[in-house]
Design a protein around this motif. Structure first.
Motif, PDB file in Angstrom:
ATOM      1  N   ILE A 348      40.632  31.494  28.811  1.00  0.00           N
ATOM      2  CA  ILE A 348      39.550  32.333  28.167  1.00  0.00           C
ATOM      3  C   ILE A 348      40.003  33.974  28.046  1.00  0.00           C
ATOM      4  O   ILE A 348      40.374  34.556  29.133  1.00  0.00           O
ATOM      5  N   ARG A 349      40.385  34.230  26.972  1.00  0.00           N
ATOM      6  CA  ARG A 349      41.018  35.761  26.547  1.00  0.00           C
ATOM      7  C   ARG A 349      40.300  36.849  27.206  1.00  0.00           C
ATOM      8  O   ARG A 349      39.228  37.220  27.166  1.00  0.00           O
ATOM      9  N   LEU A 350      40.918  37.484  28.221  1.00  0.00           N
ATOM     10  CA  LEU A 350      40.485  38.610  29.045  1.00  0.00           C
ATOM     11  C   LEU A 350      39.304  38.652  29.595  1.00  0.00           C
ATOM     12  O   LEU A 350      38.428  39.415  29.729  1.00  0.00           O
ATOM     13  N   PHE A 351      38.896  37.316  30.148  1.00  0.00           N
ATOM     14  CA  PHE A 351      37.643  36.983  30.936  1.00  0.00           C
ATOM     15  C   PHE A 351      37.554  37.859  32.104  1.00  0.00           C
ATOM     16  O   PHE A 351      36.349  38.066  32.727  1.00  0.00           O
ATOM     17  N   ASP A 352      38.811  38.276  32.721  1.00  0.00           N
ATOM     18  CA  ASP A 352      38.629  39.178  33.827  1.00  0.00           C
ATOM     19  C   ASP A 352      38.052  40.543  33.648  1.00  0.00           C
ATOM     20  O   ASP A 352      37.552  41.056  34.504  1.00  0.00           O
ATOM     21  N   ARG A 353      37.849  40.824  32.296  1.00  0.00           N
ATOM     22  CA  ARG A 353      37.332  42.280  32.043  1.00  0.00           C
ATOM     23  C   ARG A 353      35.729  42.019  32.129  1.00  0.00           C
ATOM     24  O   ARG A 353      34.992  43.182  31.739  1.00  0.00           O
ATOM     25  N   LEU A 354      35.293  40.950  32.700  1.00  0.00           N
ATOM     26  CA  LEU A 354      33.794  40.757  32.766  1.00  0.00           C
ATOM     27  C   LEU A 354      33.487  41.643  34.020  1.00  0.00           C
ATOM     28  O   LEU A 354      32.310  41.963  34.101  1.00  0.00           O
TER      29      LEU A 354
END
Length: 602
Positions: A348-354
Motif C-alpha cells: 500500500i503506497r505510503l501507508f506509513d504516512r497515516l
C-alpha cells in the motif's frame, strides 16, 4: 562576549518555547472549548429536526454516475448507542483486537470497538468506540457499494438489505458471506474477512445471469458526522487524508474542507484514503485492477458530514459471466509496527504516512524506532527515553566536547577580554578587532558554545512529536505517579502534591518533574559566571522559573527527558571544564546568590 552570546541564546530559546506554548497549549484549549459548545449546539438542533422530519422526504436525488448519499436515512435520533444498534439486523465481529458488528442494511461497518484501548488510563473505563451507527450524533462508518443504471436495475447501496449465507460471526478464521439479487438477473456475493488486527477485506463478486452485458461502478466511502472535541494543532493532522495519483499525500483538516466543500484529485490506480484522528483511523484501499476517482468532501444537505470516497471506472460484466472487485478497509489504532507492516506486506503506497511524522520524518521516525527498540529491552517507555538521551549525548559527544572545551577556554581568557573592553571602551571597532585577534591567538571559536543548545532543539521537538502522535506512548506509565508519559505531570506543588484536596487551575499544575527540570536548568545556568549586567543577571535568575511554568503543561515524558538531559549536561560540562583547567563557577554562584548583599551604608 560570552555573556552576550549566552544571553542571546537564552532569549532565542525563550521565544521558541513561548511560541510552542502558544500553539500547542493555549490555542488548542480555547479552540476545544469553543468547538465543544458548537458541536453540542449542532447536536441539539439536529435532534429537533429529526424528531419532526420524515426521513424519506430529505433524500438527496442521485445524479447520474454519482455515489449515493442519503442523508435523510441517516437522521440523528435521541436513542443511545445500544438502542441504535438494536434497530437493525447485524453480523457479529469478534477478533483479538476488535469487537462490533456489520449492519446488514447497506452492509456497513458502523459498530466497532477497540479491545486493547480504553478512554482513560483506568483499565476499567469503557473501550474506545471507533465506529458508530449513523443515527447517533457521532455517527461514523465505512460503506462499500455500487452505482448502476437502467440496465443493471437496483444495485447494492446504503439501503440495500443483505442476506447472510452461512456463518454469521466474522472472525479471523471464519469469513462472512452476504448475498443480494435484483430483478435484472444480477447476483451480488460479498465476502468479509478480517485479520487479527485492523484490516478488513471486502470481496464483491457480481454474477450476470441476464441475457445482456451490464456496466456498473464500485464505490467506497468513509463518512463521519462529528469531529474531535479537542481541536488539533498544526503539529498534528486530523481530518481527511489519502495517498492517490500523482498528488501523493493529501491532508485536509476539518476546517479547511468545511471552507472548500470538495476537493477532487486526479484519477488513480493505487493508494488509499479515509479519515484520521490522533490515534485512530478508518481508510479504504481500492483495488488496483480498476482506475478510480478519489474525492474529499463536506456536505451540508440533511446533516453536516465529512466524507472521503472513491468511484471506480465502469466494470463490464458480460451475460453469463462474473466479475470480482476487492476493497480493503483499515479501521483501528495507528500502531506504528502494524501500519508499517500493512504498507510493506500489502504494498500500500505510503501507508506509513497515516501516522503524521511531519516534515522532519527523517528524525522523528528514527527517534521513535530507537525508543521503541529500547522499550522492548527495558519494558518501560520512561526508561527508554532516559536511555535515548544517553545515546544521543554519546552520538554528539565529540561536538559537545569541542564546544564545552571552547567555552572553558573562553573562561580562561576572560581577564584578557576585560582588559580589552576597558582599553577600547570608547572605540567599538578597535575593541572588536582586538577580540578577534585574541580568539585567533588562543584558538577559540566564540560561537562554539552555541552548539550544545542548538543540538537540543531538533531532538527536543522530535521527541515531542513522537510523544504527541504515537499511540504507543498513550497511557504509557513511568514510575510512581506518572501513569501516562503523553500527559502532563498530574501533581502540583500548590496543593502539596495532592495532600490538600482542592482543584487547581491548570496554570498552577506545577508537578514534581517540572520542578526537577527547573532545578536542573537552574544549576546548568549557574555553571557559567554570572553576567555583570543586572538585566542579564535577572533574566538568568528567573529563566528557570519561567521555563518550569511553561513546561508543566507539556507531556511528562518530554519534561523527564529535559531534566535528565540537563543533568547529563551538567556532569559533562563539569568534567570537560575541569580537564581544561577552567574554574567551575557553580558553587561560587550559588554562594553569591544566597549571600546577604551589603547595604550602601556598609
Amino acid at each position: 562576549m560570552e555573556n552576550n552570546r549566552n544571553f542571546f541564546i537564552t532569549i532565542a530559546l525563550s521565544v521558541l518555547i513561548l511560541a510552542v506554548w502558544q500553539y500547542f497549549y493555549v490555542l488548542p484549549r480555547s479552540e476545544a472549548q469553543r468547538e465543544a459548545a458548537r458541536v453540542e449546539q449542532q447536536r441539539v438542533e439536529e435532534q429537533k429536526k429529526a424528531a419532526g422530519a420524515n426521513p424519506g422526504d430529505t433524500t438527496t436525488p442521485l445524479a447520474p454516475g454519482a455515489i449515493p448519499n442519503t442523508p435523510g436515512t441517516d437522521a440523528v435520533t435521541p436513542a443511545g448507542r445500544e438502542q441504535a444498534l438494536a434497530t437493525s439486523t447485524r453480523v457479529r465481529i469478534d477478533t483479538p483486537s476488535l469487537e462490533g458488528s456489520i449492519n446488514l442494511t447497506g452492509a456497513r461497518l458502523d459498530d466497532l470497538k477497540l479491545k486493547h484501548y480504553t478512554e482513560t488510563v483506568d483499565k476499567t473505563s469503557p473501550e474506545i468506540s471507533l465506529l458508530n451507527p449513523a443515527a447517533l450524533p457521532n455517527g461514523y462508518y465505512a460503506e462499500i457499494g455500487f452505482v448502476g443504471n437502467d440496465k443493471t436495475g437496483a444495485v447494492p447501496g446504503p439501503e440495500t438489505v443483505w442476506a447472510v449465507d452461512g456463518n454469521a460471526t466474522l472472525t479471523p478464521s471464519t469469513p462472512v458471506t452476504l448475498t443480494y439479487s435484483n430483478d435484472k438477473g444480477l447476483t451480488f456475493k460479498r465476502t468479509f474477512s478480517v485479520d487479527d488486527n485492523y484490516m478488513f477485506t471486502v470481496s464483491d463478486e457480481v454474477r450476470n445471469s441476464g441475457t445482456a452485458p451490464v456496466s456498473l461502478s464500485n464505490y467506497g466511502r468513509v463518512t463521519r458526522f462529528d469531529k474531535p472535541l479537542v481541536a488539533s494543532t498544526y503539529v498534528l493532522h486530523e481530518g481527511l487524508i489519502g495517498v492517490t495519483g500523482t498528488e501523493g499525500l493529501q491532508e485536509h483538516k476539518y476546517a479547511a474542507i468545511e471552507k472548500d466543500k470538495q476537493y477532487t484529485p486526479t484519477k488513480s490506480t493505487d493508494g488509499w484514503l479515509g479519515i484520521t484522528d490522533k490515534y485512530w483511523a478508518v481508510t479504504l484501499v481500492p483495488s488496483e485492477k480498476q482506475p478510480f476517482q478519489p474525492r474529499y468532501a463536506y456536505f451540508e444537505d440533511g446533516r453536516h458530514r465529512y466524507q472521503s470516497d472513491f468511484l471506480t471506472d465502469p466494470i463490464n460484466v458480460d451475460a453469463g459471466k462474473s466479475a470480482t472487485v476487492e476493497t480493503e478497509v483499515f479501521a483501528g489504532a495507528k500502531e506504528v509496527n502494524k501500519v508499517n507492516a500493512y504498507a510493506q506486506d500489502r504494498n500500500i503506497r505510503l501507508f506509513d504516512r497515516l501516522i503524521d511524522w511531519g516534515w522532519f520524518i527523517w528524525i522523528t521516525k528514527p527517534m521513535f524506532l530507537l525508543i521503541d527498540t529500547l522499550y522492548k529491552f527495558f519494558g518501560n517507555f520512561g526508561l527508554a527515553i532516559l536511555a535515548t538521551t544517553v545515546i544521543v549525548k554519546a552520538i554528539f559527544f565529540p561536538l559537545a566536547n569541542k564546544s564545552y572545551a571552547s567555552m572553558a577556554n573562553m573562561k580562561k581568557v576572560q581577564p584578557k577580554m576585560l582588559e580589552i573592553r576597558e582599553k577600547y571602551a570608547d572605540d567599538k571597532m578597535a575593541q572588536q578587532k582586538a577580540m578577534m585577534e585574541l580568539y585567533k591567538t588562543e584558538k577559540i571559536n566564540p560561537l562554539a558554545g552555541c552548539w550544545p543548545v542548538a543540538l537540543q532543539i531538533p531532538v527536543f521537538f522530535s521527541l515531542y512529536k513522537v510523544l504527541y502522535i504515537t499511540i504507543e506512548m498513550r497511557h504509557a506509565p513511568f514510575f510512581g505517579w506518572i501513569q501516562d508519559l503523553a500527559a502532563p505531570d498530574p501533581t502540583s506543588i500548590f496543593n502539596l502534591f495532592g495532600l490538600i484536596p482542592i482543584t487547581l487551575p491548570h496554570m498552577l499544575m506545577i508537578g514534581v518533574w517540572p520542578l526537577i527540570m527547573g532545578v536542573t536548568m537552574f544549576l546548568q545556568m549557574r555553571m557559567n559566571p554570572t553576567p555583570p549586567d543586572p538585566t542579564q543577571a535577572a533574566i538568568f535568575t528567573w529563566m528557570p522559573v519561567i521555563f518550569t511554568f511553561m513546561m508543566a503543561g507539556f507531556p511528562a515524558g518530554l519534561v523527564i527527558y529535559w531534566a535528565w538531559n540537563n543533568t547529563l549536561s551538567i556532569l559533562q560540562q563539569g568534567v570537560i571544564m575541569k580537564r581544561q583547567g577552567a574554574k567551575i563557577e557553580l558553587w561560587d554562584n550559588l554562594v553569591a546568590l544566597f549571600r546577604k548583599k551589603p547595604s550602601p551604608a556598609e
